[in-house]
Design an enzyme around this catalytic site. Structure first.
Site, mmCIF file in Angstrom:
data_model
loop_
_atom_site.group_PDB
_atom_site.id
_atom_site.type_symbol
_atom_site.label_atom_id
_atom_site.label_comp_id
_atom_site.label_asym_id
_atom_site.label_seq_id
_atom_site.Cartn_x
_atom_site.Cartn_y
_atom_site.Cartn_z
ATOM 1 N N TYR A 1 -12.338 45.353 -22.542
ATOM 2 C CA TYR A 1 -12.265 44.062 -23.220
ATOM 3 C C TYR A 1 -13.207 43.964 -24.428
ATOM 4 O O TYR A 1 -13.267 42.922 -25.072
ATOM 5 C CB TYR A 1 -12.618 42.936 -22.245
ATOM 6 N N HIS B 1 -11.073 37.421 -26.837
ATOM 7 C CA HIS B 1 -11.774 36.594 -25.857
ATOM 8 C C HIS B 1 -13.272 36.929 -25.796
ATOM 9 O O HIS B 1 -14.036 36.179 -25.184
ATOM 10 C CB HIS B 1 -11.146 36.824 -24.474
ATOM 11 N N ASN C 1 -13.469 33.206 -16.773
ATOM 12 C CA ASN C 1 -13.095 31.978 -16.066
ATOM 13 C C ASN C 1 -14.151 31.478 -15.090
ATOM 14 O O ASN C 1 -14.059 30.343 -14.619
ATOM 15 C CB ASN C 1 -11.772 32.178 -15.313
#
Length: 199
Positions: free
Chosen positions: A28, A33, A80
């Site tokens: 990632y 994000h 999250n």
């Protein structure tokens, strides 16, 4: 990031927290994000520190801005559940939300744009939603880094986890540096100046 040591962050004197939001796995690293991680990395680089100590479910370090001791955090809980890390640190140091600056990505802003706000809703960003929910407050100053609007045919999850193009990455790197400058102004008590300069 390569783990270097388990040295703890000094428990005394921390009066501000700056948390950059993102996802921890290497896959990632350069995704949209992770713009929050990029912002906090720019701040750490400016102060010549490594964010390499583990505490509060995060990689952490500490710096000084305007005579104030500041904890830098990159939560490793995945986006999250960012609130689990941030609120744990807030509770440990007894830091109020107004002294916790959050850097994160925003799909409503074009790549290269930035938006600073004193407080407000999560705007659909799930990391911010987790922080607000677990802390019971939305009074967090925040620096939002634009990652571009979702193309019509893309799923949101696929878009935010996609990589920046080469040209976009240059814009994001510059925006991350401006985000670091904005955070310093916020901690100095000049959030109005930061908003006037960067919004």
């Amino acid at each position: 990031m390569i783990f270097k040591s388990r040295a703890s962050i000094p428990s005394g004197g921390i009066t501000y927290i700056v948390a950059g939001l993102g996802n921890p796995d290497r896959k990632y690293e350069n995704t949209r994000h992770n713009a929050g991680f990029m912002g906090i990395d720019a701040l750490a680089k400016k102060h010549d520190v490594e964010i390499d100590r583990i505490k509060f479910k995060s990689y952490c370090s500490s710096i000084e801005i305007d005579g104030k001791r500041v904890l830098l955090m990159k939560p490793q809980t995945y986006m999250n559940e960012s609130g689990k890390a941030v609120v744990e640190a807030m509770n440990f140091y007894k830091i109020r939300p107004q002294n916790v600056v959050i850097i994160y990505d925003d799909i409503s802003l074009d790549v290269g744009l930035m938006r600073i706000k004193r407080k407000g809703s999560d705007g659909g960003q799930k990391g911010m939603r987790s922080i607000i929910y677990l802390s019971g407050s939305d009074e967090f100053p925040r620096v939002k880094i634009g990652i571009g609007h979702k193309p019509e045919k893309w799923e949101l999850a696929d878009w935010v986890l996609s990589n920046f193009s080469t040209d976009e990455k240059k814009l994001i790197d510059d925006t991350a540096k401006r985000a670091a400058d904005a955070v310093e102004l916020i901690i100095k008590g000049d959030i109005d100046k930061a908003m006037n300069l960067y919004n």
